[in-house]
Design a protein around this motif. Sequence first.
Motif, short mmCIF file in Angstrom:
data_model
loop_
_atom_site.label_atom_id
_atom_site.label_comp_id
_atom_site.label_asym_id
_atom_site.label_seq_id
_atom_site.Cartn_x
_atom_site.Cartn_y
_atom_site.Cartn_z
N ILE A 403 -3.77 173.32 98.05
CA ILE A 403 -3.47 172.50 96.87
C ILE A 403 -2.81 171.18 97.26
O ILE A 403 -3.37 170.10 97.05
CB ILE A 403 -2.55 173.26 95.88
CG1 ILE A 403 -3.17 174.61 95.49
CG2 ILE A 403 -2.27 172.41 94.65
CD1 ILE A 403 -4.46 174.51 94.71
N LEU A 404 -1.62 171.25 97.86
CA LEU A 404 -0.86 170.03 98.14
C LEU A 404 -1.57 169.11 99.13
O LEU A 404 -1.64 167.89 98.91
CB LEU A 404 0.53 170.38 98.67
CG LEU A 404 1.55 170.92 97.66
CD1 LEU A 404 2.88 171.20 98.36
CD2 LEU A 404 1.77 169.92 96.53
N MET A 405 -2.07 169.66 100.21
CA MET A 405 -2.69 168.81 101.24
C MET A 405 -3.95 168.11 100.75
O MET A 405 -4.11 166.90 100.96
CB MET A 405 -2.92 169.61 102.52
CG MET A 405 -1.62 169.90 103.26
SD MET A 405 -1.72 171.23 104.49
CE MET A 405 -2.93 170.61 105.62
N PRO A 406 -4.88 168.81 100.08
CA PRO A 406 -6.03 168.08 99.54
C PRO A 406 -5.64 167.03 98.50
O PRO A 406 -6.22 165.94 98.48
CB PRO A 406 -6.87 169.21 98.90
CG PRO A 406 -6.51 170.43 99.64
CD PRO A 406 -5.04 170.28 99.96
N ILE A 407 -4.66 167.34 97.64
CA ILE A 407 -4.22 166.36 96.65
C ILE A 407 -3.62 165.14 97.33
O ILE A 407 -3.91 163.99 96.97
CB ILE A 407 -3.21 166.99 95.67
CG1 ILE A 407 -3.91 167.99 94.75
CG2 ILE A 407 -2.52 165.91 94.83
CD1 ILE A 407 -2.97 168.75 93.83
#
Length: 470
Positions: A403-407
Amino acid sequence: MGGFCNEVRCIMKKENNSAHNHNRGSFSGRIGYVLAVAGSAVGLGNIWRFPYLAAEYGGGTFLFFYILFAITFGFSLMIAEVALGRKTGRGVVGTFQSLDKRFTFMGWLTMLVPILTLPYYSVTGGWVMHYGMLFLTGQGAKTAETGFFQSFSANPLWPVFWLCIFVAISCIIVMFGVKKGIERTSKIFLPILIVLNIAIAIYVMTLPGALDGVLYYITPDFSKLSFGTIIAALGQLFYSMSLAMGIMFTYGSYLNKKENLEASVRHIELFDTGIAFLSGLMILPAVFVFSGGDANVLNSGSSLLFITMPQVFMSMPFGQAVGAVFFILVFFAALTSAISFVETIVSVFQDQFGWKRIPICIGTCFGAIVIGLAAAWGFGWWSGVTIFGMNISDFLDFFTNSILMPISALFTCIFLGFIVGTSVVADEVKLSSRFRSEKMFIVITKWIAPVCIVAILVTSILSAAGLFTI
């Protein structure tokens, strides 16, 4: 102990700096920088995650697409982060703040990745230390017993003990600063890691049946190509190359303006991909020797490191010694990555609040242990606590990596492509050399990467919800 403390204080007088004077320390040169960043990238993502994904997604087919994505997609994202860090001379929060204050939130969002990753990553690092100690003391056979890993990981005390040791070592190294802590450690550990990796790979490939594993690993079979293989290879880039974690911004901020930035990133890429490849040569042939290429063993996933590999070692000649060397190698890889998480956190608090290095390291150590307790006990005392069906450690892994890394990566691409312009990166690269890959960088950053990242994000969420199988 007093001498140690005095040495730390002496070093910190040179390394500790406030956000106001921006004298933040630096690497000694390109070699020190490349080894430090490669040490960050060469972590559990290469030694452990890469081989088990290669095993699960078709061996040579996965390897082909990973290398293709690494030299295009991965290169573009890495050089963007490094260039922005070097341009501003600040950590990930300060970088976005300097370029456009409206997007400071992107820095803080990215900052959550190392804050949340360090604790559960350190739990795994502690497991590695425990296994290494058992093999070094001649007790490796215990680790191959049925149920050993489940029993150990559920123990309320031993995993916490090793967690504390692992986090403390990581933070103490960072206390010594950029040159005398991070760079010095990377210059020692990374060459040793490479030598050990090559040595084990060569030994394993001499065993009967290993050739089948080598062929499976290096021969692409495009008839078995699936959407899942492509998504897995793309997703592995973030984990393996330390992208969208704030690390490349941080390390880039310590790089001298005279250093050839494009060449440095290519060298990091070579180290990272090379060690990932060697890790596959070390692990997949060993699994073939042990199981004859059994699909269930090849698809054992995250249990490969702590359940399958000990059984593999204890079934081969000199397995006790090979297992000891292997877990020492994995420890070095895990430690150099953990150091980069700590340094990313330290750099932000130095930049934003003017705090000193030692207090930040101490606070980071205690914070990581507190969150790490929840992750460690999630396998035992708190195993009944689940978030969306996942235990605490698995949820932290899912939330940060899926979630956080792709965003973060998506926002960075949009920010560069349509807010400040890709010329910000290109101009920084051209300060020290030609930007030979500029056209590829622009096309990937503006148009290709955002689409790929959205695909990773959507499939990860649907897969976690049980609506899609990768």
